[in-house]
Design a protein around this motif. Structure first.
Motif, mmCIF file in Angstrom:
data_model
loop_
_atom_site.group_PDB
_atom_site.id
_atom_site.type_symbol
_atom_site.label_atom_id
_atom_site.label_comp_id
_atom_site.label_asym_id
_atom_site.label_seq_id
_atom_site.Cartn_x
_atom_site.Cartn_y
_atom_site.Cartn_z
ATOM 1 N N SER A 7 0.825 -1.216 0.000
ATOM 2 C CA SER A 7 0.000 0.000 0.000
ATOM 3 C C SER A 7 0.860 1.269 0.000
ATOM 4 C CB SER A 7 -0.940 0.011 1.212
ATOM 5 O OG SER A 7 -0.204 0.166 2.412
ATOM 6 N N SER A 14 -15.598 2.429 8.732
ATOM 7 C CA SER A 14 -15.090 3.810 8.748
ATOM 8 C C SER A 14 -14.357 4.069 7.432
ATOM 9 C CB SER A 14 -14.117 3.993 9.912
ATOM 10 O OG SER A 14 -12.969 3.191 9.679
ATOM 11 N N GLN A 15 -14.116 5.335 7.180
ATOM 12 C CA GLN A 15 -13.375 5.687 5.969
ATOM 13 C C GLN A 15 -11.960 5.107 6.029
ATOM 14 O OE1 GLN A 15 -14.068 9.918 5.363
ATOM 15 N NE2 GLN A 15 -13.107 9.708 3.359
ATOM 16 N N ASP A 16 -11.371 5.107 7.231
ATOM 17 C CA ASP A 16 -10.011 4.569 7.382
ATOM 18 C C ASP A 16 -9.971 3.081 7.058
ATOM 19 O OD1 ASP A 16 -8.967 6.964 8.020
ATOM 20 O OD2 ASP A 16 -8.798 6.588 10.186
ATOM 21 N N PHE A 17 -10.985 2.348 7.562
ATOM 22 C CA PHE A 17 -11.047 0.903 7.310
ATOM 23 C C PHE A 17 -11.185 0.642 5.813
ATOM 24 C CE2 PHE A 17 -13.512 -2.992 6.633
ATOM 25 C CZ PHE A 17 -12.810 -3.917 7.389
ATOM 26 N N TRP A 18 -12.112 1.364 5.188
ATOM 27 C CA TRP A 18 -12.346 1.206 3.743
ATOM 28 C C TRP A 18 -11.064 1.474 2.959
ATOM 29 C CZ3 TRP A 18 -16.605 -0.437 1.020
ATOM 30 C CH2 TRP A 18 -16.630 -0.188 -0.346
ATOM 31 N N ARG A 19 -10.403 2.593 3.326
ATOM 32 C CA ARG A 19 -9.167 2.983 2.626
ATOM 33 C C ARG A 19 -8.070 1.935 2.849
ATOM 34 N NH1 ARG A 19 -9.159 4.342 -1.484
ATOM 35 N NH2 ARG A 19 -6.989 3.859 -1.270
ATOM 36 N N HIS A 20 -8.039 1.374 4.057
ATOM 37 C CA HIS A 20 -6.997 0.383 4.356
ATOM 38 C C HIS A 20 -7.172 -0.856 3.480
ATOM 39 C CE1 HIS A 20 -3.938 -1.756 6.447
ATOM 40 N NE2 HIS A 20 -4.761 -2.587 7.044
#
Ligand code: NDP
Length: 244
Positions: free
Chosen positions: A62, A100-106
């Motif tokens: 990533s 969350s947005q962070d989870f999705w992005r991860h």
């Protein structure tokens, strides 16, 4: 002719089986890992003892800079990458409203951006040579829906879209892009589901069992080999009949 292969997430599970298989097919293999340094280095040592060429390199897929640097280290040792396997992936069950947005992005950062970074890192040489093979590891959950796996499922479906579009774009340049969609394969990734769920999944599989990492590695080896010289843009589902 010896080829250089680079396998992301080669330290464990399916990736480790792919590394072993490609080495057995005669490739010099770059074994990319994130955390499992000992396992990746032990794998490289095991292969070298057998007379193969292998190098373990740390590279978070990533992180564009990190994974590109890992690829360059392998290329400095064995020459330009001609077989790229985007295997590194992460999964975690979560209800959609809790994502969350962070989870999705991860999830997307590893599963989708990872492939984008590695492909762009190896493509200039492949385009110059008009030769190369890219195999993306998707999932049956990228082909059908999976409750509480929306981020994972969407990311794996994205890899199928990437595979097909890039295959069309790169076919005139002699570069093949294909995809393997495994069913439920016995690795650390699915251990978290617990024995009961795994038994249920085996029962739901027409072949009556879970798959092995080696069975996925065989599908990758097909795409990477000369036998697939006219095959591009394909998704090979290896799932014991699960999604039929
Ligand atoms: P595991 O969890 O057993 O192994 C995951 C691998 O990915 C490890 O080598 C890990 O490295 C690596 N990895 C994770 N995050 C990163 C990162 N950011 N950068 C580099 N490497 C990373 O998974 P599996 O072997 O089961 O799965 C391999 C692939 O197959 C995945 O893409 C998965 O989605 C897919 N798949 C698996 C199925 C299954 O049933 N097992 C079914 C369908 C698809 P490290 O150990 O060093 O941290």
């Amino acid at each position: 002719m010896k080829k250089t292969a680079f396998v992301t997430g080669g330290s464990r599970g399916i990736g480790r089986a792919i590394v072993r298989r490609l080495a057995a097919e005669g490739c010099a293999v770059g074994i990319d890992y994130l955390q499992a340094r000992e396992q990746a280095e032990a794998l490289a040592a095991e292969l070298r003892v057998q007379g193969h060429e292998a190098l373990a390199v740390r590279g978070d897929v990533s992180d564009r800079g990190a994974v590109t640097a890992a690829i360059r280290l392998v290329e400095a040792e064995f020459g330009p990458v001609e077989v790229l396997v985007n295997n590194a992936g992460i999964a975690e069950q979560r209800q959609f409203q809790d994502i969350s947005q962070d989870f999705w992005r991860h999830i997307f950062g590893v599963n989708v951006d990872g492939a984008y970074h590695t492909i762009q890192a190896v493509l200039p040489h492949m385009l110059h040579e008009k030769r190369g093979c890219i195999v993306n590891i998707s999932s049956i959950w990228g082909q059908r829906g999976a409750s509480c796996e929306t981020a994972y499922s969407a990311s794996k479906a994205a890899l199928i879209g990437l595979t097909r579009s890039l295959a069309m774009e790169l076919a005139p340049s002699g570069i093949r892009v294909n995809c393997v969609a495994p069913g439920v394969i016995r690795t650390d990734m699915v251990e978290v589901l617990g024995e009961e769920t795994l038994s249920d999944l085996a029962r739901e599989t027409p072949m009556g069992r879970l798959g092995t990492p080696e069975e996925i590695a065989a599908a990758v080896a097909f795409f990477a080999g000369e036998g697939a010289s006219f095959v591009t843009g394909q998704v090979l589902t290896a799932d014991g009949g699960f999604i039929l």
